[in-house]
Design a protein around this motif. Structure first.
Motif, short mmCIF file in Angstrom:
data_model
loop_
_atom_site.label_atom_id
_atom_site.label_comp_id
_atom_site.label_asym_id
_atom_site.label_seq_id
_atom_site.Cartn_x
_atom_site.Cartn_y
_atom_site.Cartn_z
N GLY A 58 0.83 -1.19 0.00
CA GLY A 58 0.00 0.00 0.00
C GLY A 58 0.87 1.24 0.00
O GLY A 58 2.10 1.16 -0.08
N ASP A 59 0.25 2.39 0.09
CA ASP A 59 0.97 3.65 0.16
C ASP A 59 0.01 4.71 0.64
O ASP A 59 -1.13 4.41 1.04
CB ASP A 59 1.59 4.03 -1.19
N TYR A 60 0.43 5.96 0.53
CA TYR A 60 -0.34 7.10 1.03
C TYR A 60 -0.41 8.11 -0.09
O TYR A 60 0.61 8.69 -0.48
CB TYR A 60 0.37 7.67 2.27
N HIS A 61 -1.62 8.30 -0.66
CA HIS A 61 -1.76 9.13 -1.85
C HIS A 61 -1.61 10.63 -1.57
O HIS A 61 -1.24 11.40 -2.46
CB HIS A 61 -3.14 8.91 -2.49
N TYR A 62 -1.94 11.05 -0.37
CA TYR A 62 -1.98 12.48 -0.06
C TYR A 62 -0.58 13.09 -0.10
O TYR A 62 0.39 12.49 0.35
CB TYR A 62 -2.58 12.70 1.32
N THR A 63 -0.49 14.30 -0.65
CA THR A 63 0.79 15.03 -0.64
C THR A 63 0.62 16.31 0.17
O THR A 63 -0.44 16.94 0.17
CB THR A 63 1.23 15.40 -2.07
#
Length: 238
Positions: A58-63
């Motif tokens: 998974g990952d974290y889309h928000y920047t």
């Protein structure tokens, strides 16, 4: 095996003023939507949480936003809260650890989650307090008659693992900003899409399907909001 019926998912963040305002609008105008949707927290993961998330592919889309965007949001939320009759104190976040409040909500029992949410939001947006300080959060919970130990939920391996699962689900749902509404294949991002999400919800109630709405539901510019997050009425689509 019969699959359980899908329900709308609402991703919220204790950090976001737009999430706070959006859920207050839904609470005040359509409380049954909150009662029949799955609420899921979304937060900036600490390095070890992000590492565990990536280990699950998974990952974290928000920047992170720029200073210019931050200043715009500050100005914009002042306009919005003034129009809605909300009193807001903008908090100052210094090296926040967002696992503390979000995992506290996740660790709470379903019946106590509304009170945990309300306690944290009143502190953050009503008084500008630091809800990422463990000792302060424990004091808030104790004063509200909640279990002060929830402030330490971020130290519990099982709760932390549950948090990774929630963020993995958000990644799978393509969450990149808050508030974010997922209804079947229909996705709605931002406070401006609350009316569209509600229209999709109504289609679901009428047909059992999350179809694309033709028009948004009008969300009135109310100046009196309900006092508590847990003022949900029974029912929903029934």
């Amino acid at each position: 095996m019969t699959r359980p019926p899908a329900t709308p998912r609402i991703y919220f963040s204790l950090r976001s003023p737009f999430s706070w305002i959006s859920l207050r609008l839904i609470e005040a105008t359509r409380p049954e939507v909150l009662a029949t949707s799955t609420l899921l927290p979304y937060w900036d993961p600490a390095p070890e949480t992000l590492e565990a998330l990536r280990a699950r592919r998974g990952d974290y889309h928000y920047t992170q936003m720029s200073r210019a965007k931050h200043l715009y949001i500050l100005q914009d939320t002042k306009r919005l809260t003034r129009r809605l009759g909300l009193t807001m104190v903008w908090p100052v976040d210094r090296s926040p650890r967002w696992e503390i409040p979000h995992l506290a909500w996740l660790a709470a029992s379903p019946e106590n989650r509304p009170a945990v949410y309300r306690t944290l939001m009143e502190a953050r947006w009503g008084r500008g307090e630091d809800i990422c300080d463990e000792d302060h959060v424990a004091g808030l919970f104790a004063a509200a008659g909640l279990d002060a130990r929830l402030a330490q939920a971020h130290k519990d391996p099982d709760t932390s693992a549950q948090g990774v699962e929630v963020l993995l689900r958000a990644y799978t749902d393509d969450v990149f900003g808050i508030p974010y509404f997922k209804a079947g294949s229909q996705r709605f991002w931002g406070m401006e899409r609350v009316g569209w999400f509600l229209a999709c919800y109504d289609n679901w109630c009428e047909t059992g399907k999350f179809s694309q709405p033709d028009e948004p539901v009008a969300v009135p510019a109310i100046d009196t909001l309900t006092e508590s997050f847990d003022a949900d009425t029974p029912g929903g689509c029934g």
